[in-house]
Design a protein around this motif. Structure first.
Motif, PDB file in Angstrom:
ATOM      1  N   MET A 121       0.822  -1.215   0.000  1.00 43.52           N
ATOM      2  CA  MET A 121       0.000   0.000   0.000  1.00 43.52           C
ATOM      3  C   MET A 121       0.857   1.267   0.000  1.00 43.52           C
ATOM      4  N   ASN A 122       2.060   1.186  -0.635  1.00 39.55           N
ATOM      5  CA  ASN A 122       2.975   2.330  -0.734  1.00 39.55           C
ATOM      6  C   ASN A 122       3.381   2.881   0.628  1.00 39.55           C
ATOM      7  N   GLU A 123       3.588   1.974   1.589  1.00 39.27           N
ATOM      8  CA  GLU A 123       4.033   2.370   2.929  1.00 39.27           C
ATOM      9  C   GLU A 123       5.168   1.466   3.383  1.00 39.27           C
ATOM     10  N   ILE A 124       5.859   1.913   4.420  1.00 40.45           N
ATOM     11  CA  ILE A 124       6.940   1.116   5.003  1.00 40.45           C
ATOM     12  C   ILE A 124       6.776   1.023   6.518  1.00 40.45           C
ATOM     13  N   TYR A 125       7.187  -0.126   7.049  1.00 38.98           N
ATOM     14  CA  TYR A 125       7.390  -0.265   8.491  1.00 38.98           C
ATOM     15  C   TYR A 125       8.854   0.091   8.737  1.00 38.98           C
ATOM     16  N   SER A 146       4.950   4.441   7.800  1.00 36.68           N
ATOM     17  CA  SER A 146       5.087   5.755   7.174  1.00 36.68           C
ATOM     18  C   SER A 146       5.003   5.671   5.651  1.00 36.68           C
ATOM     19  N   ASP A 147       4.683   6.800   5.065  1.00 34.88           N
ATOM     20  CA  ASP A 147       4.731   6.978   3.621  1.00 34.88           C
ATOM     21  C   ASP A 147       6.179   7.296   3.253  1.00 34.88           C
ATOM     22  N   PRO A 148       6.817   6.497   2.402  1.00 31.67           N
ATOM     23  CA  PRO A 148       8.224   6.763   2.078  1.00 31.67           C
ATOM     24  C   PRO A 148       8.441   8.092   1.361  1.00 31.67           C
ATOM     25  N   LYS A 149       7.397   8.636   0.749  1.00 32.96           N
ATOM     26  CA  LYS A 149       7.539   9.937   0.075  1.00 32.96           C
ATOM     27  C   LYS A 149       7.610  11.072   1.084  1.00 32.96           C
ATOM     28  N   VAL A 162      18.835  -1.060   5.863  1.00 32.87           N
ATOM     29  CA  VAL A 162      18.626  -2.461   5.493  1.00 32.87           C
ATOM     30  C   VAL A 162      17.137  -2.770   5.470  1.00 32.87           C
ATOM     31  N   GLY A 163      16.764  -3.758   4.663  1.00 32.16           N
ATOM     32  CA  GLY A 163      15.389  -4.211   4.628  1.00 32.16           C
ATOM     33  C   GLY A 163      14.705  -3.914   3.300  1.00 32.16           C
ATOM     34  N   SER A 164      13.587  -4.599   3.069  1.00 30.30           N
ATOM     35  CA  SER A 164      12.875  -4.488   1.796  1.00 30.30           C
ATOM     36  C   SER A 164      12.298  -3.098   1.544  1.00 30.30           C
ATOM     37  N   GLY A 165      12.131  -2.298   2.581  1.00 33.90           N
ATOM     38  CA  GLY A 165      11.683  -0.922   2.390  1.00 33.90           C
ATOM     39  C   GLY A 165      12.677  -0.127   1.568  1.00 33.90           C
ATOM     40  N   TRP A 166      13.964  -0.362   1.839  1.00 29.12           N
ATOM     41  CA  TRP A 166      15.015   0.288   1.055  1.00 29.12           C
ATOM     42  C   TRP A 166      15.085  -0.298  -0.347  1.00 29.12           C
ATOM     43  N   ASP A 167      14.848  -1.590  -0.475  1.00 25.90           N
ATOM     44  CA  ASP A 167      14.869  -2.226  -1.795  1.00 25.90           C
ATOM     45  C   ASP A 167      13.796  -1.637  -2.707  1.00 25.90           C
ATOM     46  N   HIS A 168      12.590  -1.460  -2.187  1.00 24.43           N
ATOM     47  CA  HIS A 168      11.460  -1.031  -3.002  1.00 24.43           C
ATOM     48  C   HIS A 168      11.345   0.491  -3.135  1.00 24.43           C
ATOM     49  N   TYR A 169      11.803   1.231  -2.142  1.00 24.75           N
ATOM     50  CA  TYR A 169      11.558   2.674  -2.136  1.00 24.75           C
ATOM     51  C   TYR A 169      12.832   3.513  -2.007  1.00 24.75           C
ATOM     52  N   SER A 170      13.959   2.963  -2.389  1.00 26.48           N
ATOM     53  CA  SER A 170      15.219   3.704  -2.237  1.00 26.48           C
ATOM     54  C   SER A 170      15.201   5.015  -3.029  1.00 26.48           C
ATOM     55  N   ALA A 171      14.561   5.009  -4.193  1.00 26.75           N
ATOM     56  CA  ALA A 171      14.509   6.225  -5.002  1.00 26.75           C
ATOM     57  C   ALA A 171      13.778   7.350  -4.283  1.00 26.75           C
ATOM     58  N   GLN A 184      25.149   3.932   3.608  1.00 23.79           N
ATOM     59  CA  GLN A 184      25.009   2.915   2.572  1.00 23.79           C
ATOM     60  C   GLN A 184      23.730   2.122   2.789  1.00 23.79           C
ATOM     61  N   CYS A 185      23.183   1.578   1.704  1.00 20.92           N
ATOM     62  CA  CYS A 185      22.043   0.670   1.794  1.00 20.92           C
ATOM     63  C   CYS A 185      22.500  -0.717   1.345  1.00 20.92           C
ATOM     64  N   TYR A 186      22.063  -1.740   2.064  1.00 15.51           N
ATOM     65  CA  TYR A 186      22.391  -3.113   1.699  1.00 15.51           C
ATOM     66  C   TYR A 186      21.116  -3.801   1.221  1.00 15.51           C
ATOM     67  N   PRO A 187      21.042  -4.149  -0.054  1.00 16.11           N
ATOM     68  CA  PRO A 187      19.824  -4.747  -0.604  1.00 16.11           C
ATOM     69  C   PRO A 187      19.663  -6.215  -0.239  1.00 16.11           C
TER      70      PRO A 187
END
Length: 229
Positions: A121-125, A146-149, A162-171, A184-187
């Protein structure tokens, strides 16, 4: 005292189980979306057989109580409750985000971590953690949805992600931090039962245990949802 703690982690696409026995953590891990129900029990049986233990020999059972997948968290909680009830042992609930942070210290020697998981739902834990003198990642910013935007920010600095939140919403996330803050981010990092067991041993010694009926998943979305009137 040499603790014997069995642990389960199934809050993401990854599925794992671990056993702390005589100071050593044995683990089974597999990245297998939607296969958790079929994998968890054989993993637990294999671990116990490996060190010739039975469920009544355990001091406690631990699980990653979320946040994360609704189905995955329910699977872990149900199995843990059943085992704890059957043999009369306490349960140690551990945050899946804390597991991510502890894994980042174990693998990358990171001492400050912002762990984030895709909440759909375009959110991250997310939550942030700082290493203490005992080598345990302790919460700095509490768990949030939270909303990553529109990330609320953190005073923690510097840190790794770290975590899938960074994988999906790093941009969306990365531009909101300066280079002195986000190092740094670790995917491709997922919570692991190895870290559940390690954190559970620390929590158990501090008396941070619950009964079987109190071993419940945590759903951050429920905390922020406003009841309809």
């Amino acid at each position: 005292m040499s603790l014997k703690i069995l642990s389960i982690e199934s809050s993401t696409e990854a599925c794992s189980a671990a056993l702390l026995h005589q100071g050593v953590i044995h683990e089974r891990y597999e990245l297998a979306p939607r296969q958790h129900t079929h994998l968890i029990l054989p993993m637990l049986e294999s671990l116990l057989a490996e060190v010739n233990l039975k469920l009544p020999d355990l001091d406690a059972i631990a699980f990653s109580r979320g946040p994360g997948s609704f189905t995955g968290n329910r699977i872990s909680a149900s199995i843990v409750q059943a085992i704890a009830f059957s043999v009369g042992i306490p349960v140690v609930p551990i945050s899946s985000l804390q597991c991510l942070a502890q894994g980042a210290y174990r693998e990358y020697q990171a001492k400050q971590v912002l762990a984030a998981m895709d909440a759909r739902m375009n959110e991250i834990y997310w939550a942030s953690y700082r290493l203490d003198d005992e080598g345990i990642m302790l919460e700095y910013d509490q768990e949030q949805l939270s909303d990553p935007k529109q990330f609320p920010g953190t005073a923690l600095s510097p840190f790794i992600g770290v975590g899938s939140g960074w994988d999906h919403y790093s941009a969306l996330l990365v531009p909101q931090f300066n280079e002195n803050q986000l190092q740094q981010c670790y995917p491709g990092r997922y919570p692991r039962a190895y870290d559940v067991a390690l954190l559970a041993a620390h929590a158990y010694k501090k008396g941070q245990v619950v009964s079987a009926e109190q071993a419940l998943p945590v759903y951050l979305r429920e905390k922020v949802a406003s009841p309809k009137r």
